[in-house]
Design a protein around this motif. Structure first.
Motif, PDB file in Angstrom:
ATOM      1  N   ALA A  26       0.831  -1.215   0.000  1.00 36.67           N
ATOM      2  CA  ALA A  26       0.000   0.000   0.000  1.00 36.67           C
ATOM      3  C   ALA A  26       0.862   1.260   0.000  1.00 36.67           C
ATOM      4  CB  ALA A  26      -0.933   0.001   1.207  1.00 36.67           C
ATOM      5  N   GLU A  27       1.988   1.239   0.710  1.00 34.35           N
ATOM      6  CA  GLU A  27       2.869   2.407   0.739  1.00 34.35           C
ATOM      7  C   GLU A  27       3.450   2.656  -0.652  1.00 34.35           C
ATOM      8  OE1 GLU A  27       6.872   3.843   3.016  1.00 34.35           O
ATOM      9  OE2 GLU A  27       5.402   2.709   4.166  1.00 34.35           O
ATOM     10  N   GLY A  28       3.811   1.572  -1.341  1.00 29.15           N
ATOM     11  CA  GLY A  28       4.334   1.695  -2.698  1.00 29.15           C
ATOM     12  C   GLY A  28       3.300   2.242  -3.670  1.00 29.15           C
ATOM     13  N   VAL A  29       2.039   1.824  -3.499  1.00 38.33           N
ATOM     14  CA  VAL A  29       0.957   2.369  -4.338  1.00 38.33           C
ATOM     15  C   VAL A  29       0.809   3.862  -4.047  1.00 38.33           C
ATOM     16  CG1 VAL A  29      -1.532   2.336  -4.782  1.00 38.33           C
ATOM     17  CG2 VAL A  29      -0.269   0.182  -4.609  1.00 38.33           C
ATOM     18  N   ALA A  30       0.768   4.235  -2.763  1.00 42.17           N
ATOM     19  CA  ALA A  30       0.596   5.644  -2.391  1.00 42.17           C
ATOM     20  C   ALA A  30       1.741   6.509  -2.907  1.00 42.17           C
ATOM     21  CB  ALA A  30       0.473   5.776  -0.872  1.00 42.17           C
ATOM     22  N   ALA A  31       2.940   5.928  -3.036  1.00 42.80           N
ATOM     23  CA  ALA A  31       4.099   6.672  -3.522  1.00 42.80           C
ATOM     24  C   ALA A  31       3.948   7.080  -4.984  1.00 42.80           C
ATOM     25  CB  ALA A  31       5.373   5.840  -3.343  1.00 42.80           C
ATOM     26  N   LEU A  32       2.938   6.535  -5.680  1.00 40.46           N
ATOM     27  CA  LEU A  32       2.681   6.902  -7.080  1.00 40.46           C
ATOM     28  C   LEU A  32       1.827   8.166  -7.195  1.00 40.46           C
ATOM     29  CD1 LEU A  32       1.911   3.315  -8.412  1.00 40.46           C
ATOM     30  CD2 LEU A  32       4.010   4.638  -8.774  1.00 40.46           C
ATOM     31  N   TYR A  33       1.417   8.716  -6.055  1.00 43.46           N
ATOM     32  CA  TYR A  33       0.524   9.884  -6.023  1.00 43.46           C
ATOM     33  C   TYR A  33       1.249  11.088  -5.447  1.00 43.46           C
ATOM     34  CZ  TYR A  33      -3.349   6.640  -6.753  1.00 43.46           C
ATOM     35  OH  TYR A  33      -4.197   5.691  -7.273  1.00 43.46           O
ATOM     36  N   GLU A  34       0.891  12.282  -5.944  1.00 42.09           N
ATOM     37  CA  GLU A  34       1.378  13.513  -5.335  1.00 42.09           C
ATOM     38  C   GLU A  34       0.803  13.623  -3.934  1.00 42.09           C
ATOM     39  OE1 GLU A  34       0.721  17.121  -7.518  1.00 42.09           O
ATOM     40  OE2 GLU A  34       2.265  16.632  -8.984  1.00 42.09           O
ATOM     41  N   ARG A 100       1.463  14.422 -13.291  1.00 38.21           N
ATOM     42  CA  ARG A 100       2.269  15.633 -13.446  1.00 38.21           C
ATOM     43  C   ARG A 100       3.741  15.263 -13.343  1.00 38.21           C
ATOM     44  NH1 ARG A 100      -0.056  20.498 -10.801  1.00 38.21           N
ATOM     45  NH2 ARG A 100      -0.386  19.100  -9.049  1.00 38.21           N
ATOM     46  N   ARG A 101       4.538  15.880 -14.243  1.00 39.78           N
ATOM     47  CA  ARG A 101       5.991  15.695 -14.199  1.00 39.78           C
ATOM     48  C   ARG A 101       6.531  16.394 -12.954  1.00 39.78           C
ATOM     49  NH1 ARG A 101       8.602  15.176 -19.198  1.00 39.78           N
ATOM     50  NH2 ARG A 101       7.090  16.673 -19.988  1.00 39.78           N
ATOM     51  N   GLN A 102       7.394  15.690 -12.240  1.00 37.96           N
ATOM     52  CA  GLN A 102       8.000  16.210 -11.017  1.00 37.96           C
ATOM     53  C   GLN A 102       9.338  16.882 -11.362  1.00 37.96           C
ATOM     54  OE1 GLN A 102       6.063  15.752  -8.037  1.00 37.96           O
ATOM     55  NE2 GLN A 102       4.697  15.270  -9.756  1.00 37.96           N
ATOM     56  N   PRO A 103       9.897  17.663 -10.436  1.00 43.48           N
ATOM     57  CA  PRO A 103      11.174  18.348 -10.719  1.00 43.48           C
ATOM     58  C   PRO A 103      12.298  17.399 -11.144  1.00 43.48           C
ATOM     59  CG  PRO A 103      10.166  19.279  -8.753  1.00 43.48           C
ATOM     60  CD  PRO A 103       9.333  18.081  -9.148  1.00 43.48           C
ATOM     61  N   ASP A 104      12.268  16.137 -10.687  1.00 39.59           N
ATOM     62  CA  ASP A 104      13.322  15.185 -11.064  1.00 39.59           C
ATOM     63  C   ASP A 104      13.041  14.476 -12.385  1.00 39.59           C
ATOM     64  OD1 ASP A 104      11.334  13.350 -10.454  1.00 39.59           O
ATOM     65  OD2 ASP A 104      12.471  12.338  -8.858  1.00 39.59           O
ATOM     66  N   GLY A 105      11.938  14.853 -13.066  1.00 36.66           N
ATOM     67  CA  GLY A 105      11.606  14.250 -14.355  1.00 36.66           C
ATOM     68  C   GLY A 105      10.670  13.055 -14.255  1.00 36.66           C
TER      69      GLY A 105
END
Length: 121
Positions: A26-34, A100-105
């Motif tokens: 679940a933490e890994g799934v949540a890490a896919l979200y802003e 959305r693209r993040q600052p690290d690409g």
């Protein structure tokens, strides 16, 4: 938070979602979200924020559902925003995500409509 593989293309998020969900992460799934992402789930409601999304997926993944990869529809990109979608295997509606693209690409989900069922006519 552990170091997770980043989605370097918008389309990568769907693959990573399936892999992490099937692993019960679940933490890994949540890490896919802003941090302030909005998920249109549970049906008829919304879940706002990465922490709330993690808690929701913890409950969902406790039942060990199996997710199958779905062939994505063409991604629409405008600058740092993209729309990804997949037609569900059951043929009902479509799933769509704004990323959305993040600052690290890398890319993260901002809005997630996991299941869209067109209104009855």
């Amino acid at each position: 938070m552990p170091e997770y593989e980043k989605a370097m293309r918008p389309e990568d998020i769907t693959r990573l979602f399936v892999e992490r969900s099937n692993a019960g992460d679940a933490e890994g799934v949540a890490a896919l979200y802003e941090e302030n992402a909005v998920l249109a789930y549970p049906p008829g409601g919304v879940t706002v924020g990465r922490e709330a999304i993690r808690a929701l997926w913890e409950k969902v993944l406790a039942n060990r559902p199996r997710f199958e990869p779905e062939e994505p529809l063409p991604t629409l990109v405008s600058g740092d925003i993209a729309l990804t979608s997949t037609p569900p295997k059951d043929g009902a509606g479509a799933r769509a995500q704004v990323v959305r693209r993040q600052p690290d690409g890398s890319w993260l989900r901002v809005l997630d409509q996991p299941e869209f069922v067109p209104p009855a006519r």
